[in-house]
Design a protein around this motif. Structure first.
Motif, PDB file in Angstrom:
ATOM      1  N   SER A 151      -5.704  -4.542  -0.092  1.00 14.33           N
ATOM      2  CA  SER A 151      -6.884  -3.722   0.197  1.00 14.33           C
ATOM      3  C   SER A 151      -6.528  -2.386   0.840  1.00 14.33           C
ATOM      4  O   SER A 151      -7.347  -1.475   0.867  1.00 14.33           O
ATOM      5  CB  SER A 151      -7.849  -4.494   1.102  1.00 14.33           C
ATOM      6  N   LYS A 201       0.803  -1.221   0.000  1.00 17.20           N
ATOM      7  CA  LYS A 201       0.000   0.000   0.000  1.00 17.20           C
ATOM      8  C   LYS A 201       0.836   1.271   0.000  1.00 17.20           C
ATOM      9  O   LYS A 201       0.320   2.347  -0.285  1.00 17.20           O
ATOM     10  CB  LYS A 201      -0.963   0.005   1.182  1.00 17.20           C
ATOM     11  N   GLY A 231      -9.698  -1.225  -1.547  1.00 13.79           N
ATOM     12  CA  GLY A 231      -9.530   0.127  -1.034  1.00 13.79           C
ATOM     13  C   GLY A 231      -9.209   1.133  -2.120  1.00 13.79           C
ATOM     14  O   GLY A 231      -9.236   2.341  -1.895  1.00 13.79           O
ATOM     15  N   LEU A 232      -8.919   0.640  -3.321  1.00 13.27           N
ATOM     16  CA  LEU A 232      -8.526   1.505  -4.430  1.00 13.27           C
ATOM     17  C   LEU A 232      -9.716   2.332  -4.909  1.00 13.27           C
ATOM     18  O   LEU A 232     -10.754   1.791  -5.284  1.00 13.27           O
ATOM     19  CB  LEU A 232      -7.981   0.649  -5.577  1.00 13.27           C
ATOM     20  N   THR A 233      -9.558   3.658  -4.878  1.00 11.37           N
ATOM     21  CA  THR A 233     -10.657   4.550  -5.281  1.00 11.37           C
ATOM     22  C   THR A 233     -10.369   5.300  -6.575  1.00 11.37           C
ATOM     23  O   THR A 233     -11.295   5.745  -7.248  1.00 11.37           O
ATOM     24  CB  THR A 233     -10.955   5.582  -4.177  1.00 11.37           C
ATOM     25  N   THR A 287      -5.003   2.710  -1.748  1.00 11.45           N
ATOM     26  CA  THR A 287      -6.124   3.597  -2.083  1.00 11.45           C
ATOM     27  C   THR A 287      -5.919   4.346  -3.394  1.00 11.45           C
ATOM     28  O   THR A 287      -6.875   4.683  -4.082  1.00 11.45           O
ATOM     29  CB  THR A 287      -6.360   4.617  -0.955  1.00 11.45           C
ATOM     30  N   TYR A 331     -14.667  -0.412  -5.149  1.00 15.21           N
ATOM     31  CA  TYR A 331     -14.770   0.968  -4.662  1.00 15.21           C
ATOM     32  C   TYR A 331     -14.084   1.972  -5.583  1.00 15.21           C
ATOM     33  O   TYR A 331     -13.929   3.140  -5.227  1.00 15.21           O
ATOM     34  CB  TYR A 331     -14.214   1.071  -3.233  1.00 15.21           C
TER      35      TYR A 331
END
Length: 419
Positions: A288, A268, A312-314, A291, A335
């Protein structure tokens, strides 16, 4: 005639008796073993465990991807204490083999005592036993199947007893190493990879959620696919200097294959260097905690499963340099809100590349909305819009702590929350 009928009936009854006896023997020997379970509160009980008796030896096995015990079982199991219905309590049955899927998905299992009579542990034998905190492999074990301890996220201690001729846990590393090949086949969140390890096996640390940092020794020359997949808490990945195959250039928190410039494992906190040309298979799979990621214009391909289940990737920007995206590359990134593609030569991606991303907004170059809408798997995304081009802005902080826009306009004097 009566004698013939009598004789025939006698033969039939004898056959039925033998058949029923064999069936009863089969039932008693194949499905009537019991093992001692100690619940978290200390209560002891005996539960049925499925397996096959051969003499006084038991192979724990059900197969068909099913556990040999009730998956709702909670507590610790001692495989030194197993008895059969046919033999009764106190019968000295030895467990010699833990078969495929024996304790598959038994998430309530907190510990297991493996006796020295066991010589083999099968495929996925303890897979997804998330409650398991420690395991000791006896010196008698000569075979451990793939995925035997896969997704055991609660494991903090893995020990192979001294004297084992096939496996070891050298240097108190909290891992299982295949001695002859120096391959680490199973690790946990407390693993320290010894400098003598040459290979990290396929899925060796998969879904090891408590793993926060890992150092790859200079001795490692091979890393298996999905080795660190699903390690959602991983924040630091460092390859030691001197490694001839891999590096972590520019403090990128990733593993990069030197010769090919392929990023094979990230986390991450990864910042992809501008020298990387490809994001490899499963590189960020199950990450996850990720982001947002910037893909540099040096990248030409995004591999299969590259960002699968990065929930968690937006937001993500795909540069115009990318010419291929593998199947399931962004599968399950539910997401994702914004996908920006600079690609003008629109190509068909791998199957299901954006499966689960249907509700995102895809921003594309001017005049190419219809092209993207008619091209798989881009057209899976329901909302495709043209990019809105804006005047480039240069932000700088002056000596008084104020943020200046394009060298003059005072944007804000509150800089505490700026990244």
């Amino acid at each position: 005639m009566n004698q013939f009928i009598f004789y025939s009936m006698k033969r039939i009854y004898s056959f039925l008796f033998v058949t029923m006896s064999m069936l009863m023997l089969s039932v008693n020997s194949a499905w009537a073993q019991y093992v001692k379970v100690t619940a978290p509160d200390g209560t002891e009980s005996w539960i049925e465990i499925e397996g096959t008796i051969n003499g006084t030896n038991i192979e724990i096995y059900k197969g068909s991807s099913e556990s040999a015990i009730d998956k709702n079982t909670k507590g610790s199991i001692d495989l030194n204490e197993v008895w059969s219905r046919s033999g009764g309590r106190g019968t000295n049955y030895q467990v010699t083999s833990i078969g495929d899927y024996a304790f598959y998905y038994c998430s309530g299992l907190t510990s297991v005592t493996i006796p020295s009579s066991v010589t083999s542990i099968g495929y996925s034998a303890f897979e997804s036993c998330n409650g398991l905190t420690s395991v000791t492999i006896p010196s008698s074990v000569k075979s451990i199947g793939e995925h035997a301890f896969l997704i055991c996220s609660g494991l903090t201690s893995i020990v192979v007893e001294s004297g084992n001729s096939v496996y070891d846990s050298r240097n108190n590393c909290n891992a299982i190493i295949e001695t002859a090949s120096n391959t680490l086949i199973a690790g946990c969140k407390n693993t320290m990879i010894p400098s003598s390890v040459r290979s990290i096996g396929v899925r060796a640390f998969t879904n090891c959620s408590g793993l926060t940092s890992i150092t790859i020794p200079s001795s490692v020359t091979s890393i298996g696919v999905f080795a660190f997949g699903g390690c959602k808490d991983l924040t630091s990945i460092v390859v030691e200097p001197g490694n001839t195959v891999y590096d972590s250039r520019n403090n990128c928190n990733a593993i990069i294959e030197k010769n090919s410039n392929i990023l094979i494992a990230g986390c991450k906190n990864t910042k992809i260097p501008s020298s990387v040309t490809s994001i490899g298979m499963s590189a960020f799979a199950g990450c996850s905690g990720l982001t947002f990621i910037v893909i540099p214009s040096s990248v030409t391909s995004i591999g299969v499963y590259a960002f699968v289940y990065c929930r968690g990737l937006t937001s993500i920007v795909i540069p115009s340099s990318v010419t291929s995206i593998g199947y399931d590359a962004f599968y399950g990134c539910t997401y994702l809100k914004d996908i920006t593609s600079g690609i003008t030569d629109v190509f068909v991606t791998g199957t299901r590349a954006f499966y689960g991303c249907e509700n995102a907004t895809l921003y594309v170059p001017k005049g190419l909305v219809d092209t993207y809408k008619s091209t798989a798997d881009w057209n899976r995304i329901s909302n495709i819009e043209e990019m809105i081009y804006k005047i480039p802005l240069t932000l700088a902080c002056n000596s008084k702590g104020k943020v200046l826009v394009n060298g003059g306009i005072d944007f804000s004097n509150d800089v505490d929350n700026l990244d």
